[in-house]
Scaffold this motif. Structure first.
Motif, PDB file in Angstrom:
ATOM      1  N   ALA A 289       6.340   3.122 -18.956  1.00  0.00           N
ATOM      2  CA  ALA A 289       6.249   2.884 -17.517  1.00  0.00           C
ATOM      3  C   ALA A 289       4.994   3.559 -16.998  1.00  0.00           C
ATOM      4  CB  ALA A 289       7.475   3.439 -16.805  1.00  0.00           C
ATOM      5  N   ILE A 290       4.512   3.081 -15.865  1.00  0.00           N
ATOM      6  CA  ILE A 290       3.400   3.744 -15.191  1.00  0.00           C
ATOM      7  C   ILE A 290       3.894   4.260 -13.847  1.00  0.00           C
ATOM      8  CG2 ILE A 290       1.611   2.398 -16.340  1.00  0.00           C
ATOM      9  CD1 ILE A 290       1.333   0.782 -13.748  1.00  0.00           C
ATOM     10  N   THR A 291       3.296   5.348 -13.420  1.00  0.00           N
ATOM     11  CA  THR A 291       3.680   5.977 -12.157  1.00  0.00           C
ATOM     12  C   THR A 291       2.975   5.271 -11.003  1.00  0.00           C
ATOM     13  OG1 THR A 291       3.861   8.071 -13.328  1.00  0.00           O
ATOM     14  CG2 THR A 291       3.765   8.172 -10.914  1.00  0.00           C
ATOM     15  N   LEU A 292       3.755   4.811 -10.034  1.00  0.00           N
ATOM     16  CA  LEU A 292       3.194   4.196  -8.834  1.00  0.00           C
ATOM     17  C   LEU A 292       3.033   5.223  -7.718  1.00  0.00           C
ATOM     18  CD1 LEU A 292       5.201   0.841  -8.761  1.00  0.00           C
ATOM     19  CD2 LEU A 292       2.900   1.262  -9.685  1.00  0.00           C
ATOM     20  N   SER A 293       4.002   6.114  -7.575  1.00  0.00           N
ATOM     21  CA  SER A 293       3.893   7.195  -6.590  1.00  0.00           C
ATOM     22  C   SER A 293       4.681   8.385  -7.094  1.00  0.00           C
ATOM     23  CB  SER A 293       4.409   6.754  -5.210  1.00  0.00           C
ATOM     24  OG  SER A 293       5.807   6.572  -5.239  1.00  0.00           O
ATOM     25  N   LEU A 294       4.241   9.575  -6.682  1.00  0.00           N
ATOM     26  CA  LEU A 294       4.880  10.808  -7.118  1.00  0.00           C
ATOM     27  C   LEU A 294       4.714  11.856  -6.031  1.00  0.00           C
ATOM     28  CD1 LEU A 294       6.138  12.558  -9.414  1.00  0.00           C
ATOM     29  CD2 LEU A 294       3.819  12.978 -10.189  1.00  0.00           C
ATOM     30  N   THR A 295       5.828  12.451  -5.635  1.00  0.00           N
ATOM     31  CA  THR A 295       5.810  13.515  -4.638  1.00  0.00           C
ATOM     32  C   THR A 295       6.456  14.751  -5.253  1.00  0.00           C
ATOM     33  OG1 THR A 295       6.033  11.919  -2.851  1.00  0.00           O
ATOM     34  CG2 THR A 295       6.564  14.203  -2.330  1.00  0.00           C
ATOM     35  N   THR A 296       5.812  15.887  -5.103  1.00  0.00           N
ATOM     36  CA  THR A 296       6.359  17.146  -5.606  1.00  0.00           C
ATOM     37  C   THR A 296       6.454  18.141  -4.462  1.00  0.00           C
ATOM     38  OG1 THR A 296       5.285  16.763  -7.746  1.00  0.00           O
ATOM     39  CG2 THR A 296       6.097  18.981  -7.317  1.00  0.00           C
TER      40      THR A 296
END
Length: 146
Positions: free
Chosen positions: A79-86
């Protein structure tokens, strides 16, 4: 590297950046993955605590894994990351951290996961949320050859 990590990657060492991070796969099943990292000096920032980039990278990995479990030896799903919030909620200077990712929702190609990082005492260090897209060929449980 643990036997579970070697099994998951078809008996080969983890590639590139994954190997550099040095995490260990604890478990990986449908909709949930868990990894651990023994904090080393290379994982610390200038303030002497674990670097936020390390925490974010581990969350990214485990949350993607939560939506790409593949039970077939010698095969994998990508899979590829489309959005990521930390969101960072604590600090840690050493020991072993545990990172858990859970798939929360999704369709045939896009899924959402959440993740948490805890230190050895169970303190929450970071939480994450991500949206991922299944790569072509990885839509089915049998995925693609490693």
């Amino acid at each position: 590297m643990s036997n579970s990590s070697l099994h998951i990657t078809g008996g080969k060492d983890l590639p590139g950046f994954h190997n550099m991070l040095g995490y260990r796969q604890v478990s990986w099943e449908e909709d949930e993955a868990v990894i651990e990292l023994e904090i080393q000096a290379d994982h610390l920032n200038l303030g002497g605590v674990i670097h936020g980039g390390v925490l974010t990278s581990l969350l990214d990995i485990v949350m993607a894994e939560a939506g790409t479990y593949c039970p077939y030896p010698g095969r994998m799903r990508k899979a590829i990351t489309l959005s990521l919030t930390t969101t960072f909620t604590g600090q840690c200077t050493g020991g072993v951290i545990r990172v858990t990712g859970r798939k929360r929702a999704g369709g045939s190609r896009i899924f959402n996961s959440t993740g948490e990082v805890h230190d050895e005492q169970g303190n929450l260090l970071a939480i994450g949320e991500g949206t991922f897209r299944i790569r072509s060929g990885s839509e089915k449980p049998e995925g693609v050859p490693v």
